[in-house]
Scaffold this motif. Structure first.
Motif, PDB file in Angstrom:
ATOM      1  N   PHE A 153       0.829  -1.210   0.000  1.00 38.76           N
ATOM      2  CA  PHE A 153       0.000   0.000   0.000  1.00 38.76           C
ATOM      3  C   PHE A 153       0.864   1.261   0.000  1.00 38.76           C
ATOM      4  N   THR A 154       1.931   1.259   0.776  1.00 36.86           N
ATOM      5  CA  THR A 154       2.773   2.455   0.899  1.00 36.86           C
ATOM      6  C   THR A 154       3.858   2.518  -0.165  1.00 36.86           C
ATOM      7  N   GLY A 155       3.977   1.483  -0.992  1.00 32.71           N
ATOM      8  CA  GLY A 155       5.013   1.465  -2.021  1.00 32.71           C
ATOM      9  C   GLY A 155       6.411   1.429  -1.448  1.00 32.71           C
ATOM     10  N   THR A 156       6.573   0.739  -0.327  1.00 30.79           N
ATOM     11  CA  THR A 156       7.845   0.711   0.394  1.00 30.79           C
ATOM     12  C   THR A 156       8.692  -0.488  -0.021  1.00 30.79           C
ATOM     13  N   LYS A 157       9.939  -0.240  -0.301  1.00 21.89           N
ATOM     14  CA  LYS A 157      10.849  -1.340  -0.601  1.00 21.89           C
ATOM     15  C   LYS A 157      11.212  -2.062   0.686  1.00 21.89           C
ATOM     16  N   PHE A 158      11.398  -3.396   0.557  1.00 29.52           N
ATOM     17  CA  PHE A 158      11.679  -4.179   1.756  1.00 29.52           C
ATOM     18  C   PHE A 158      12.571  -5.365   1.441  1.00 29.52           C
ATOM     19  N   ALA A 159      13.117  -5.934   2.493  1.00 27.98           N
ATOM     20  CA  ALA A 159      13.954  -7.129   2.403  1.00 27.98           C
ATOM     21  C   ALA A 159      13.415  -8.148   3.385  1.00 27.98           C
ATOM     22  N   ILE A 160      13.686  -9.423   3.114  1.00 27.49           N
ATOM     23  CA  ILE A 160      13.273 -10.505   4.002  1.00 27.49           C
ATOM     24  C   ILE A 160      14.520 -11.273   4.411  1.00 27.49           C
ATOM     25  N   ARG A 161      14.627 -11.533   5.714  1.00 25.00           N
ATOM     26  CA  ARG A 161      15.799 -12.294   6.161  1.00 25.00           C
ATOM     27  C   ARG A 161      15.376 -13.495   6.986  1.00 25.00           C
TER      28      ARG A 161
ATOM     29  N   PRO B 131      26.344 -12.854   2.028  1.00 27.02           N
ATOM     30  CA  PRO B 131      27.081 -11.634   2.343  1.00 27.02           C
ATOM     31  C   PRO B 131      26.781 -10.498   1.367  1.00 27.02           C
ATOM     32  N   LEU B 132      25.923 -10.744   0.378  1.00 29.46           N
ATOM     33  CA  LEU B 132      25.688  -9.756  -0.668  1.00 29.46           C
ATOM     34  C   LEU B 132      24.844  -8.596  -0.144  1.00 29.46           C
ATOM     35  N   SER B 133      25.272  -7.400  -0.444  1.00 27.76           N
ATOM     36  CA  SER B 133      24.608  -6.198   0.043  1.00 27.76           C
ATOM     37  C   SER B 133      23.172  -6.113  -0.465  1.00 27.76           C
ATOM     38  N   GLN B 134      22.227  -5.825   0.440  1.00 27.27           N
ATOM     39  CA  GLN B 134      20.805  -5.623   0.143  1.00 27.27           C
ATOM     40  C   GLN B 134      20.057  -6.918  -0.177  1.00 27.27           C
ATOM     41  N   TRP B 135      20.721  -8.067  -0.101  1.00 31.72           N
ATOM     42  CA  TRP B 135      20.023  -9.326  -0.395  1.00 31.72           C
ATOM     43  C   TRP B 135      19.056  -9.671   0.732  1.00 31.72           C
ATOM     44  N   ALA B 136      19.471  -9.472   1.975  1.00 31.67           N
ATOM     45  CA  ALA B 136      18.604  -9.796   3.112  1.00 31.67           C
ATOM     46  C   ALA B 136      18.633  -8.662   4.135  1.00 31.67           C
ATOM     47  N   ASN B 137      18.798  -7.459   3.644  1.00 27.79           N
ATOM     48  CA  ASN B 137      18.769  -6.254   4.472  1.00 27.79           C
ATOM     49  C   ASN B 137      18.541  -5.087   3.524  1.00 27.79           C
ATOM     50  N   ILE B 138      18.307  -3.891   4.055  1.00 32.58           N
ATOM     51  CA  ILE B 138      17.960  -2.786   3.157  1.00 32.58           C
ATOM     52  C   ILE B 138      18.203  -1.445   3.841  1.00 32.58           C
ATOM     53  N   ASN B 139      18.582  -0.464   3.065  1.00 39.37           N
ATOM     54  CA  ASN B 139      18.646   0.920   3.519  1.00 39.37           C
ATOM     55  C   ASN B 139      17.377   1.641   3.070  1.00 39.37           C
ATOM     56  N   ASN B 140      16.877   2.533   3.920  1.00 44.71           N
ATOM     57  CA  ASN B 140      15.692   3.328   3.569  1.00 44.71           C
ATOM     58  C   ASN B 140      14.523   2.454   3.112  1.00 44.71           C
TER      59      ASN B 140
ATOM     60  N   ASP C 150       1.844 -13.145  -8.404  1.00 44.36           N
ATOM     61  CA  ASP C 150       2.260 -11.779  -8.061  1.00 44.36           C
ATOM     62  C   ASP C 150       2.052 -10.891  -9.284  1.00 44.36           C
ATOM     63  N   PRO C 151       0.797 -10.696  -9.706  1.00 45.59           N
ATOM     64  CA  PRO C 151       0.517 -10.001 -10.973  1.00 45.59           C
ATOM     65  C   PRO C 151       0.992  -8.554 -11.020  1.00 45.59           C
ATOM     66  N   THR C 152       1.121  -7.898  -9.870  1.00 45.98           N
ATOM     67  CA  THR C 152       1.591  -6.504  -9.861  1.00 45.98           C
ATOM     68  C   THR C 152       3.096  -6.398  -9.672  1.00 45.98           C
ATOM     69  N   GLY C 153       3.786  -7.532  -9.556  1.00 47.96           N
ATOM     70  CA  GLY C 153       5.245  -7.526  -9.475  1.00 47.96           C
ATOM     71  C   GLY C 153       5.817  -6.994  -8.177  1.00 47.96           C
ATOM     72  N   VAL C 154       5.123  -7.215  -7.070  1.00 49.29           N
ATOM     73  CA  VAL C 154       5.594  -6.726  -5.773  1.00 49.29           C
ATOM     74  C   VAL C 154       6.995  -7.251  -5.467  1.00 49.29           C
ATOM     75  N   PHE C 155       7.206  -8.552  -5.672  1.00 48.15           N
ATOM     76  CA  PHE C 155       8.496  -9.145  -5.301  1.00 48.15           C
ATOM     77  C   PHE C 155       9.579  -8.898  -6.356  1.00 48.15           C
ATOM     78  N   GLN C 156       9.205  -8.272  -7.471  1.00 53.36           N
ATOM     79  CA  GLN C 156      10.190  -7.867  -8.471  1.00 53.36           C
ATOM     80  C   GLN C 156      10.605  -6.416  -8.287  1.00 53.36           C
ATOM     81  N   THR C 157       9.695  -5.565  -7.814  1.00 51.03           N
ATOM     82  CA  THR C 157       9.970  -4.128  -7.728  1.00 51.03           C
ATOM     83  C   THR C 157      10.197  -3.619  -6.311  1.00 51.03           C
ATOM     84  N   LEU C 158       9.451  -4.149  -5.345  1.00 47.17           N
ATOM     85  CA  LEU C 158       9.590  -3.663  -3.968  1.00 47.17           C
ATOM     86  C   LEU C 158      10.615  -4.455  -3.161  1.00 47.17           C
ATOM     87  N   VAL C 159      11.042  -5.590  -3.686  1.00 47.51           N
ATOM     88  CA  VAL C 159      12.096  -6.383  -3.026  1.00 47.51           C
ATOM     89  C   VAL C 159      13.317  -6.355  -3.941  1.00 47.51           C
TER      90      VAL C 159
END
Length: 518
Positions: free
Chosen positions: A117-125, A131-140, A501-510
């Motif tokens: 709803f808020t269009g917020t990018k997120f990560a799942i751990r 060890p790859l940056s932003q793979w399971a953590n996120i800034n902002n 995932d027809p709106t591509g949430v896990f392609q664009t917000l993750v």
């Protein structure tokens, strides 16, 4: 508040200020009211005027109103720092706007709806394996930590175990000991459950295939917030795609796994001089694949650390056979230390054979080629040359991890219909790990990985021995993992993505991870 927490707090405040001044307000003030009502909240539940905005500030305000005890901010001091730095490599540390720690499927469902709803990018751990940056953590953005999903349940009638996706493999093994059973999981006890949806190599893989091949079902929260079961009989297309598809389709909350009987196991760590015997070890690896790997109870995990002239090799026999003939090529090489012995259980073995990382920052990459002794020797020499480059970086560490994959392992995997598209012949999943101390050397470290991988691949291709498959769990950030599964499987996975995932949430917000849309 310590100095590190103060820095996190300042970073969060800066992020909040940026959002407050740059974010686009909701197109209709009723949108937020209606959404809050749909999850049992009201505008009055939020602090300040954050309900007027979209983005991480609004998402975190809603999550705090929904479950304040499960939402952490930078000013939460130790709790936030423990989660934001909950990775073994500092390259994966980040400063999320907030961290949400769901403890139920409903919590995960609401979180996905809030973030969408808020269009917020997120990560799942899960366990923070990569060890790859932003793979399971996120800034902002928002980090969803699965650390509270640690339930375990063994079903004696089906001989399966259901495990929450926040469990580390050591906890799973320890729990199953009381039943004399073992699941096909990670080779290091601290590795998390997400290893499975990337494939997952195990000390039992030679007989039973990859970790993902031993999954009975997944419980997964989709982009819509709906929680579904994916198995061979329920959403089978999603089940197939998750077996190698990582975070492309939803958030896995639990999985049910096959288990197998286990008793005493033999194994342990053997240390060699890498400068003197690296080539011998690569030849021994080829000999083991030709003959010794036919003993399906055997496994090995080897790090050839060129930078400190040491090889750390862990040998395992899951049937408890002491010093099995399969490993004779390795035991013919002079050793510095041999700690192999018979263990009462598997947990004791893996807890007793851990290679400590002595530098804080790491990256890695991999390539794949078929069994060929001459190629193995020549790859060893390429690594000796490339390893000299780590002298350019502070604390430079260069560790080669040759992972022999048997035909029996591939055949067991193919029988379970995963998305990986493995070829049925002996191969070597060649992984390179580079470590260092300072963030200023990040780009140089990755360039060393890339240079080595490129040279090895070029040599293997010139001899028609290269295999296109890229093992997700060891892949570099620039590698096209999902695409390596082949065009047919890629298109099939994209169709699954469009369906669930027809709106591509896990392609664009993750943003982290290897994407089907890349």
């Amino acid at each position: 508040m310590n100095s590190k927490s103060f820095i996190f707090c300042i970073a969060w405040l800066a992020s909040f200020f940026f959002i407050s001044t740059q974010a686009t307000p909701a197109s209709n003030s009723n949108d937020t009211d209606q959404f809050l009502s749909s999850i049992g909240l009201s505008t009055n539940s939020l602090k300040g005027n954050t309900y007027k905005l979209r983005g991480p500030a609004l998402a975190c305000a809603i999550l705090e109103a929904f479950q304040s005890s499960l939402t952490e901010f930078p000013f939460d001091d130790a709790l936030y720092v423990a989660e934001s730095e909950g990775h073994w490599s500092a390259t994966a540390w980040a400063t999320p706007t907030c961290i949400f720690n769901p403890s139920s499927v409903n919590h995960v469902s609401i979180a996905v709806r809030v973030l969408t709803f808020t269009g917020t990018k997120f990560a799942i751990r899960s366990g923070g394996h990569s060890p790859l940056s932003q793979w399971a953590n996120i800034n902002n953005g928002v980090l969803i930590s699965m650390s509270k999903f640690t339930d375990l349940r063994y079903d004696a009638s089906s001989k399966t175990v259901t495990t929450g996706f926040g469990n580390r493999w050591g906890a799973v093994y320890d729990y199953l000991e009381q039943f004399g059973r073992l699941a096909v999981g990670g080779r290091v006890s601290s590795v998390g459950s997400a290893l499975t949806i990337g494939g997952g190599l195990s000390h039992m893989s030679n007989r039973y295939g990859l970790s993902v091949d031993n999954v009975i079902s997944f419980e997964v929260v989709l982009a819509s917030g709906a929680a579904v079961t994916a198995s061979s009989t329920s959403n089978p297309d999603l089940f197939w795609a998750l077996k190698g598809g990582s975070n492309n389709f939803g958030i896995v909350t639990r999985m049910t796994l096959k288990t197998y009987p286990v008793g005493k196991v033999w194994g342990g760590q053997v240390i060699y001089n890498n400068t003197l015997y690296q080539d011998d070890l690569m030849r021994a690896c080829a000999e083991y694949q030709k003959n010794g790997q036919s003993d399906k109870d055997t496994a090995m995990l080897t790090y050839l650390v060129t930078s400190n002239k040491t090889v750390f090799a862990t040998y395992v026999h899951m049937g408890g056979k002491e010093r099995p003939e399969a490993f004779k090529p390795f035991f013919d090489i002079p050793v510095l230390v041999d700690s192999t012995k018979l263990y009462d259980n598997f947990t004791a073995l893996i807890n007793d054979n851990v290679v400590d990382t002595v530098v804080p920052r790491w990256t890695w990459g991999m390539t794949n080629f078929y069994l060929d002794e001459k190629l193995y020797e020549d790859v060893s020499r390429i690594c000796t040359e490339e390893a000299k480059k780590v002298s350019q970086i502070n604390g430079g560490t260069y560790a080669v991890m040759p992972q022999p994959i048997s035909k029996s392992m591939v055949d067991a995997s193919q029988n379970n219909e995963n998305a990986l598209n493995l070829r049925s012949r002996p191969q070597l999943w060649f992984s390179l790990n580079v470590g260092w101390t300072q963030a200023s050397d990040d780009a140089t470290a990755l360039s060393i990985v890339r240079s080595t991988i490129d040279r090895v691949e070029a040599l293997a291709k010139s001899r028609n021995l290269h295999d296109p498959y890229v093992f997700l769990n060891d892949a570099a950030p620039y590698q096209k993992v999902i695409q390596s599964y082949g065009p047919n499987n890629l298109q099939k996975m994209k169709a699954v993505g469009n369906k669930y995932d027809p709106t591509g949430v896990f392609q664009t917000l993750v943003p982290g991870g290897f994407k089907i849309s890349a």
